[in-house]
Design a protein around this motif. Structure first.
Motif, PDB file in Angstrom:
ATOM      1  N   ASN A   7       0.808  -1.165   0.014  1.00  0.00           N
ATOM      2  CA  ASN A   7      -0.162   0.000   0.006  1.00  0.00           C
ATOM      3  C   ASN A   7       0.879   1.186  -0.031  1.00  0.00           C
ATOM      4  O   ASN A   7       0.530   2.137  -0.803  1.00  0.00           O
ATOM      5  CB  ASN A   7      -1.060  -0.070   1.283  1.00  0.00           C
ATOM      6  CG  ASN A   7      -1.807   1.163   1.119  1.00  0.00           C
ATOM      7  OD1 ASN A   7      -2.543   1.401  -0.089  1.00  0.00           O
ATOM      8  ND2 ASN A   7      -2.386   1.671   2.147  1.00  0.00           N
ATOM      9  N   THR A  10       2.314   1.911  -3.405  1.00  0.00           N
ATOM     10  CA  THR A  10       1.173   2.311  -4.362  1.00  0.00           C
ATOM     11  C   THR A  10       1.077   3.763  -4.150  1.00  0.00           C
ATOM     12  O   THR A  10       0.916   4.405  -5.210  1.00  0.00           O
ATOM     13  CB  THR A  10      -0.196   1.555  -4.046  1.00  0.00           C
ATOM     14  OG1 THR A  10       0.241   0.033  -4.191  1.00  0.00           O
ATOM     15  CG2 THR A  10      -1.212   1.890  -5.068  1.00  0.00           C
ATOM     16  N   GLU A  11       0.957   4.139  -2.807  1.00  0.00           N
ATOM     17  CA  GLU A  11       0.834   5.585  -2.569  1.00  0.00           C
ATOM     18  C   GLU A  11       1.986   6.394  -2.899  1.00  0.00           C
ATOM     19  O   GLU A  11       1.981   7.520  -3.594  1.00  0.00           O
ATOM     20  CB  GLU A  11       0.525   5.677  -0.952  1.00  0.00           C
ATOM     21  CG  GLU A  11      -0.836   5.446  -0.376  1.00  0.00           C
ATOM     22  CD  GLU A  11      -1.241   5.592   0.624  1.00  0.00           C
ATOM     23  OE1 GLU A  11      -0.667   6.762   1.295  1.00  0.00           O
ATOM     24  OE2 GLU A  11      -1.945   5.032   1.293  1.00  0.00           O
ATOM     25  N   CYS A  14       1.913   6.808  -6.745  1.00  0.00           N
ATOM     26  CA  CYS A  14       0.782   7.720  -6.973  1.00  0.00           C
ATOM     27  C   CYS A  14       1.291   9.165  -6.748  1.00  0.00           C
ATOM     28  O   CYS A  14       1.058  10.109  -7.650  1.00  0.00           O
ATOM     29  CB  CYS A  14      -0.491   7.426  -6.216  1.00  0.00           C
ATOM     30  SG  CYS A  14      -1.899   8.511  -6.692  1.00  0.00           S
ATOM     31  N   GLU A  15       1.938   9.304  -5.737  1.00  0.00           N
ATOM     32  CA  GLU A  15       2.602  10.925  -5.310  1.00  0.00           C
ATOM     33  C   GLU A  15       3.654  11.201  -6.454  1.00  0.00           C
ATOM     34  O   GLU A  15       3.715  12.226  -6.876  1.00  0.00           O
ATOM     35  CB  GLU A  15       3.303  10.758  -4.063  1.00  0.00           C
ATOM     36  CG  GLU A  15       2.205  10.861  -2.730  1.00  0.00           C
ATOM     37  CD  GLU A  15       3.149  11.179  -1.531  1.00  0.00           C
ATOM     38  OE1 GLU A  15       4.250  11.574  -1.661  1.00  0.00           O
ATOM     39  OE2 GLU A  15       2.393  10.831  -0.545  1.00  0.00           O
ATOM     40  N   TYR A  40      -5.698   3.933  -8.984  1.00  0.00           N
ATOM     41  CA  TYR A  40      -5.294   3.929  -7.747  1.00  0.00           C
ATOM     42  C   TYR A  40      -6.554   3.820  -6.806  1.00  0.00           C
ATOM     43  O   TYR A  40      -6.240   3.320  -5.609  1.00  0.00           O
ATOM     44  CB  TYR A  40      -4.148   4.486  -6.925  1.00  0.00           C
ATOM     45  CG  TYR A  40      -2.811   4.600  -7.756  1.00  0.00           C
ATOM     46  CD1 TYR A  40      -1.865   3.537  -7.542  1.00  0.00           C
ATOM     47  CD2 TYR A  40      -2.659   5.869  -8.886  1.00  0.00           C
ATOM     48  CE1 TYR A  40      -0.765   3.477  -8.358  1.00  0.00           C
ATOM     49  CE2 TYR A  40      -1.484   5.557  -9.492  1.00  0.00           C
ATOM     50  CZ  TYR A  40      -0.407   4.678  -9.326  1.00  0.00           C
ATOM     51  OH  TYR A  40       0.387   4.408  -9.882  1.00  0.00           O
ATOM     52  N   ILE A  44      -6.521   6.794  -2.335  1.00  0.00           N
ATOM     53  CA  ILE A  44      -5.322   6.944  -2.657  1.00  0.00           C
ATOM     54  C   ILE A  44      -5.065   8.224  -3.449  1.00  0.00           C
ATOM     55  O   ILE A  44      -4.165   8.967  -3.004  1.00  0.00           O
ATOM     56  CB  ILE A  44      -4.569   5.697  -3.361  1.00  0.00           C
ATOM     57  CG1 ILE A  44      -4.757   4.506  -1.938  1.00  0.00           C
ATOM     58  CG2 ILE A  44      -3.086   6.148  -3.558  1.00  0.00           C
ATOM     59  CD1 ILE A  44      -4.028   3.117  -2.376  1.00  0.00           C
ATOM     60  N   ARG A  47      -5.731  11.234  -1.401  1.00  0.00           N
ATOM     61  CA  ARG A  47      -4.743  11.569  -0.147  1.00  0.00           C
ATOM     62  C   ARG A  47      -3.521  11.752  -0.646  1.00  0.00           C
ATOM     63  O   ARG A  47      -3.032  12.979  -0.038  1.00  0.00           O
ATOM     64  CB  ARG A  47      -5.035  10.157   0.501  1.00  0.00           C
ATOM     65  CG  ARG A  47      -4.340  10.323   2.013  1.00  0.00           C
ATOM     66  CD  ARG A  47      -4.295   9.166   2.722  1.00  0.00           C
ATOM     67  NE  ARG A  47      -4.102   7.923   1.996  1.00  0.00           N
ATOM     68  CZ  ARG A  47      -4.802   6.807   2.059  1.00  0.00           C
ATOM     69  NH1 ARG A  47      -5.684   6.866   3.145  1.00  0.00           N
ATOM     70  NH2 ARG A  47      -4.521   5.731   1.803  1.00  0.00           N
ATOM     71  N   SER A  48      -3.034  11.189  -1.755  1.00  0.00           N
ATOM     72  CA  SER A  48      -1.845  11.803  -2.307  1.00  0.00           C
ATOM     73  C   SER A  48      -1.545  13.304  -2.817  1.00  0.00           C
ATOM     74  O   SER A  48      -0.596  13.934  -2.358  1.00  0.00           O
ATOM     75  CB  SER A  48      -1.256  10.731  -3.525  1.00  0.00           C
ATOM     76  OG  SER A  48      -1.261   9.398  -2.981  1.00  0.00           O
ATOM     77  N   ARG A  51      -1.704  15.391   0.558  1.00  0.00           N
ATOM     78  CA  ARG A  51      -0.498  15.325   0.931  1.00  0.00           C
ATOM     79  C   ARG A  51       0.633  16.362   0.572  1.00  0.00           C
ATOM     80  O   ARG A  51       1.172  17.209   0.931  1.00  0.00           O
ATOM     81  CB  ARG A  51       0.044  14.083   1.024  1.00  0.00           C
ATOM     82  CG  ARG A  51       0.023  13.558   2.489  1.00  0.00           C
ATOM     83  CD  ARG A  51       0.983  11.929   2.524  1.00  0.00           C
ATOM     84  NE  ARG A  51       0.819  11.133   1.489  1.00  0.00           N
ATOM     85  CZ  ARG A  51       0.085  10.375   1.223  1.00  0.00           C
ATOM     86  NH1 ARG A  51      -0.681  10.007   2.349  1.00  0.00           N
ATOM     87  NH2 ARG A  51       0.050   9.249   0.362  1.00  0.00           N
TER      88      ARG A  51
END
Length: 72
Positions: A7, A10-11, A14-15, A40, A44, A47-48, A51
């Motif tokens: 996970n 994966t995040e 994506c970021e 994703y 995710i 949230r990415s 952040r």
């Protein structure tokens, strides 16, 4: 434990795509966010993005505070 690691990878992936998009175009295009949400998942991708935007916001505030402390 392995699931958490996957996970996280994966995040981070994506970021990286969001950061690349911001560097290339100065923003994240809605088309790219749609693709990321498909790839994703909504949680995710959103949230990415949140952040990254938070990091940018904090960096801006710190730069402003620093420049106010030491005017030229």
């Amino acid at each position: 434990m392995v699931k958490d690691h996957d996970n996280l990878d994966t995040e981070l992936e994506c970021e990286e795509k969001i950061i690349t998009e911001k560097h290339r175009f100065g923003r994240v295009r809605s088309r790219m966010m749609s693709q990321l949400r498909k790839e994703y998942g909504m949680e995710i991708a959103n949230r990415s993005l949140a952040r990254i935007n938070k990091r940018i916001s904090i960096k801006s505030k710190m730069t402003k505070i620093h420049s106010d402390e030491f005017p030229m």
